[in-house]
Design an enzyme around this catalytic site. Sequence first.
Site, PDB file in Angstrom:
ATOM      1  N   CYS A  38       0.847  -1.176   0.000  1.00 13.72           N
ATOM      2  CA  CYS A  38       0.000   0.000   0.000  1.00 13.72           C
ATOM      3  C   CYS A  38       0.890   1.235   0.000  1.00 13.72           C
ATOM      4  O   CYS A  38       2.108   1.143   0.104  1.00 13.72           O
ATOM      5  CB  CYS A  38      -0.919   0.017   1.215  1.00 13.72           C
ATOM      6  SG  CYS A  38      -2.089  -1.367   1.288  1.00 13.72           S
ATOM      7  N   ARG A  60      -4.706   2.015  -1.353  1.00 15.58           N
ATOM      8  CA  ARG A  60      -4.848   0.649  -0.871  1.00 15.58           C
ATOM      9  C   ARG A  60      -4.692  -0.405  -1.959  1.00 15.58           C
ATOM     10  O   ARG A  60      -5.293  -0.315  -3.029  1.00 15.58           O
ATOM     11  CB  ARG A  60      -6.222   0.458  -0.211  1.00 15.58           C
ATOM     12  CG  ARG A  60      -6.303  -0.919   0.452  1.00 15.58           C
ATOM     13  CD  ARG A  60      -7.601  -1.170   1.154  1.00 15.58           C
ATOM     14  NE  ARG A  60      -7.494  -2.418   1.905  1.00 15.58           N
ATOM     15  CZ  ARG A  60      -8.483  -3.242   2.134  1.00 15.58           C
ATOM     16  NH1 ARG A  60      -9.692  -2.953   1.706  1.00 15.58           N
ATOM     17  NH2 ARG A  60      -8.293  -4.358   2.808  1.00 15.58           N
ATOM     18  N   ALA A 104      -5.754  -4.078  -1.774  1.00 13.55           N
ATOM     19  CA  ALA A 104      -6.538  -4.921  -0.865  1.00 13.55           C
ATOM     20  C   ALA A 104      -6.021  -6.352  -0.905  1.00 13.55           C
ATOM     21  O   ALA A 104      -6.238  -7.078  -1.870  1.00 13.55           O
ATOM     22  CB  ALA A 104      -8.014  -4.878  -1.253  1.00 13.55           C
ATOM     23  N   GLU A 126       2.520  -6.246   6.524  1.00 13.90           N
ATOM     24  CA  GLU A 126       1.785  -7.434   6.944  1.00 13.90           C
ATOM     25  C   GLU A 126       2.317  -7.854   8.307  1.00 13.90           C
ATOM     26  O   GLU A 126       3.525  -7.997   8.485  1.00 13.90           O
ATOM     27  CB  GLU A 126       1.972  -8.601   5.959  1.00 13.90           C
ATOM     28  CG  GLU A 126       1.527  -8.324   4.541  1.00 13.90           C
ATOM     29  CD  GLU A 126       2.532  -7.491   3.770  1.00 13.90           C
ATOM     30  OE1 GLU A 126       3.741  -7.786   3.841  1.00 13.90           O
ATOM     31  OE2 GLU A 126       2.108  -6.519   3.124  1.00 13.90           O
ATOM     32  N   ASP A 163      -4.908  -7.112   9.721  1.00 12.77           N
ATOM     33  CA  ASP A 163      -3.783  -7.486  10.580  1.00 12.77           C
ATOM     34  C   ASP A 163      -3.198  -6.296  11.335  1.00 12.77           C
ATOM     35  O   ASP A 163      -2.736  -6.426  12.466  1.00 12.77           O
ATOM     36  CB  ASP A 163      -2.695  -8.189   9.756  1.00 12.77           C
ATOM     37  CG  ASP A 163      -2.287  -7.397   8.519  1.00 12.77           C
ATOM     38  OD1 ASP A 163      -3.156  -7.173   7.657  1.00 12.77           O
ATOM     39  OD2 ASP A 163      -1.116  -7.015   8.403  1.00 12.77           O
ATOM     40  N   SER A 181       9.443 -14.044  -3.448  1.00 11.36           N
ATOM     41  CA  SER A 181      10.734 -14.004  -4.137  1.00 11.36           C
ATOM     42  C   SER A 181      11.849 -14.399  -3.173  1.00 11.36           C
ATOM     43  O   SER A 181      11.620 -14.561  -1.975  1.00 11.36           O
ATOM     44  CB  SER A 181      11.004 -12.604  -4.711  1.00 11.36           C
ATOM     45  OG  SER A 181      11.529 -11.755  -3.715  1.00 11.36           O
TER      46      SER A 181
END
Length: 561
Positions: free
Chosen positions: A2, A49, A51, A77, A97, A363
């Site tokens: 974001c 955002r 999402a 996150e 979260d 990755s």
Amino acid sequence: MCGIWALFGSDDCLSVQCLSAMKIAHRGPDAFRFENVNGYTNCCFGFHRLAVVDPLFGMQPIRVRKYPYLWLCYNGEIYNHKALQQRFEFEYQTNVDGEIILHLYDKGGIEKTICMLDGVFAFILLDTANKKVFLGRDTYGVRPLFKALTEDGFLAVCSEAKGLVSLKHSTTPFLKVEPFLPGHYEVLDLKPNGKVASVEMVKYHHCTDEPLHAIYDSVEKLFPGFEIETVKNNLRILFNNAIKKRLMTDRRIGCLLSGGLDSSLVAASLLKQLKEAQVPYALQTFAIGMEDSPDLLAARKVANYIGSEHHEVLFNSEEGIQSLDEVIFSLETYDITTVRASVGMYLISKYIRKNTDSVVIFSGEGSDELTQGYIYFHKAPSPEKAEEESERLLKELYLFDVLRADRTTAAHGLELRVPFLDHRFSSYYLSLPPEMRIPKDGIEKHLLRETFEDSNLLPKEILWRPKEAFSDGITSVKNSWFKILQDFVEHQVDDAMMSEASQKFPFNTPQTKEGYYYRQIFEHHYPGRADWLTHYWMPKWINATDPSARTLTHYKSTAKA
């Protein structure tokens, strides 16, 4: 991924200032919001955002009924948010979260909060009750954050520097924009007029320290001691756990796959765990290169072996060169090796966004720094010196590989996840005796390869494939990306320009025509901002004049000449 943006104490029209926030709209293509802070007409938040979790209630700034005085804007996150919610019996208002940050802060303050977070993040937390502003960033700087703070207390914060450089302020016509340091948080006092004053900048975590949140982890118990089989078992446990916790998403997961050791391990482990989780889709893997490049051939072997839905993206030298301007604009740097390696990643991210529904992309970033994977580690004078260099590289990730990975994917509205930089995995790896981590038998990352040798995750020729720099592996030995670029810049920068380089660019003066060319593009987009890059990335111990692995005598290629 974001985009966050905030102003405190602006003395210009907010509706005009907010235009600068639109420069990071690419980070959040799903929705955006601007919101003024109650009682402070010159303070506001902006949010773009993407999402990924809780698409219905995930808009920001996050505010919940229980804490009406708290405002949170964050990008990242928090992988242990559910475990912490259950442990402390917090009552959630959303499924986002990031809400855990509000509950933890109310319970124990900012330091305990940030030390409990297992994840990647950059945040702005406003407490209007106690008149405080807090800024924070994860240990490795996986999620970006920039700030500008004037002497009279105007504060501007953004995910990318480009969202700040055009801001206006009466006392400071040229705002000093700088990256917020990873592994730190800052406390600022909020004054009645909306301006702020910095109280303290605190380093809350170092990569070698086991994180505080480890005591609440669900990972199975590790075995003590440094016997090789014990270490290998612990590494497998922690790596699998690093993959598993990053499955947290409501969007489709994909994986970049170069065919090198790192991305191949991630892809193989990821596919295995997605099957166990019974997700209703196949794992899409993505490789890029020129026709018959080493990476394309190796990635194809891996994809066939693990059974992924594989996508190959072909590009030619003209497409790569034409992308340099937009790549440097996205990166906000002129570092030579970063720009080189970013072209392929930028083009493949563009393909993923336009042609697939994968949004959360895994990755292998961070492994080279952590596991001493760069070829020049063969020249380390001692295991202890190699250890020091590894930690230095990790500390500077936010200037180089992590920056590249974030900007090239975020430019196309994708979210990148990097399991090798998991707190538990990396701190354990760094705790191992230095002699265990150095190259062995002429092979870098020997311990990591040995750890998965009997797992059947990968073909043997991939598991033991020598290091290939991404920017080189996408082309070939005969006509490498390095050589293509040298031939191109030879016609763009002449000797007369190079002779005056120190006068034109006194800071970080480019020493090569390629470096000069990149610097010109950077100065066009970000004039006077050269200090965003403190120094060029260069290999150590070998007196190199160029960062390309192609120039090193130890270089080995799996491609046919």
